[in-house]
Design a protein around this motif. Structure first.
Motif, PDB file in Angstrom:
ATOM      1  N   ASP A 162       0.724  -1.178  -0.006  1.00 38.55           N
ATOM      2  CA  ASP A 162      -0.042  -0.052   0.010  1.00 38.55           C
ATOM      3  C   ASP A 162       0.832   1.106   0.122  1.00 38.55           C
ATOM      4  O   ASP A 162       0.602   2.268  -0.771  1.00 38.55           O
ATOM      5  N   THR A 181      -3.344  -1.016 -10.447  1.00 46.56           N
ATOM      6  CA  THR A 181      -3.653  -1.831  -9.466  1.00 46.56           C
ATOM      7  C   THR A 181      -4.530  -1.188  -8.453  1.00 46.56           C
ATOM      8  O   THR A 181      -5.610  -1.836  -7.950  1.00 46.56           O
ATOM      9  N   ARG A 185      -8.394  -3.171  -7.554  1.00 44.92           N
ATOM     10  CA  ARG A 185      -8.867  -3.116  -6.115  1.00 44.92           C
ATOM     11  C   ARG A 185     -10.171  -2.766  -6.207  1.00 44.92           C
ATOM     12  O   ARG A 185     -11.386  -2.989  -5.345  1.00 44.92           O
TER      13      ARG A 185
END
Length: 354
Positions: A162, A181, A185
């Motif tokens: 993260d 990415t 998500r």
């Protein structure tokens, strides 16, 4: 590069390399080496260009030539390791990067390369330690955070994954890895519709237009939307069949032709289904998704099939309720002609767009 100033041709070649014009850079370096074959900087730049052109064996030869001329040249060891990695000779590549680190411990490049190779030829702890050191030396460089992202995923460190994404977006909001990415998500959240997914992918493509990964996922989301129209068409078909009483049960069959008011009411309901189920949703999509729909239908076979089946089922439904049928044989044939093609493909065309 070394502390000495570069020859102008080598400088120009490196500028061309940075602009993804490696062939032109290579030609310039060949001219430089023809007049000064002992220029180790030119040999190293040549190794860089050859490796980027997917000619790592030649790149390795060029790096070796540079190191013959200047054995303690850190960039020479770095490029040697880079070429060896492209040749999948990872243990040798890791040793070359280790030597580059010894000669230039303040540079992030060899550490980032070594961290990624330690995933395969070292330990998780070593890889993570080297990635953290690369980030410390290059905190505002996307390459170091790309390395941290890879190593963090390998180590199952979601906190560092993260953090890598946050830093990548801070440094470069258009970074393809980070944008893709983060978008994935969001799309994978429960309850995300095909239209919402397409909208998210289109927004991500606006930020990172060069991402083939995002473009492919946008196509898949658009295809899911098109498959959804087939269910709307089948719903209209069932409504039409019920209105006309195509398959009467028991002894209470409707008298044909069905009253005009009943048929008009069915047409109104079908218009509502398409208006709210497809047209209104389509109009609310961003322009990028609308363009993607047309582009996918034009260039791919299965989206055209799906759209054609939805159109055909809707047309049959319209014929069922628009015409004053006096007997049921033709309406039954129309019903099956609309239903069967959809049923034959609806279970196995899910992943036809890749």
């Amino acid at each position: 590069m070394s502390e000495t100033s570069l020859h102008p041709r080598v400088e120009q070649a490196l500028e061309l390399y940075g602009m993804d014009r490696s062939e032109e850079a290579l030609a310039l370096l060949d001219r430089r080496l023809a007049e000064a074959p002992d220029d180790h900087e030119a040999w190293t730049a040549r190794a860089r260009c050859l490796t980027s052109l997917d000619r790592p064996a030649e790149g390795l030869d060029a790096a070796d030539q540079a190191l013959m001329l200047e054995p303690e040249f850190a960039d020479g060891h770095f490029m040697r390791g880079f070429a060896l990695r492209r040749m999948n000779r990872l243990p040798e590549a890791e040793l070359s990067q280790r030597e580059a680190i010894r000669l230039a411990p303040e540079r992030w490049g060899p550490r980032a390369q070594r961290a990624e190779m330690l995933i395969f030829v070292g330990t998780k702890e070593e890889a993570l330690q080297e990635a953290q050191e690369a980030v410390r030396l290059g905190p505002d460089v996307v390459d170091t955070w790309h390395t941290m992202y890879k190593v963090a995923r390998f180590n199952s460190r979601s906190d560092l994954v993260d953090e890598s994404l946050r830093q990548l977006l801070r440094i470069d909001p258009t970074d393809q890895l980070a944008v893709a990415t983060v978008t994935h998500r969001e799309v994978r959240k429960p309850g995300t519709s095909a239209a919402r997914a397409a909208d998210l992918y289109a927004g991500a493509l606006a930020a990172a237009p060069g991402s083939e990964w995002l473009r492919s996922d946008l196509d898949k989301a658009v295809y899911r939307m098109l498959r959804g129209t087939r269910w709307l068409a089948l719903l209209c078909l069932v409504m039409a069949a019920v209105t006309v009483d195509v398959f009467p049960t028991g002894g209470g069959a409707k008298e044909l032709p069905v009253h005009l008011g009943t048929r008009l009411w069915a047409l109104a309901l079908m218009a509502v289904v398409w208006g709210f189920g497809a047209w209104r949703r389509y109009r609310r999509l961003r322009t990028g998704v609308q363009l993607a729909v047309f582009a996918l239908v034009r260039r791919s076979f299965w989206p055209r099939v799906v759209l054609g089946q939805a159109t055909w089922a809707t047309l049959c439904a319209l014929l069922l309720v628009a015409l004053p049928w006096t007997e049921r044989t033709v309406p039954q044939v129309l019903f099956w002609l609309a239903l069967v093609p959809n049923l034959l493909s609806i279970t196995h065309d899910r992943d036809k767009v890749r």
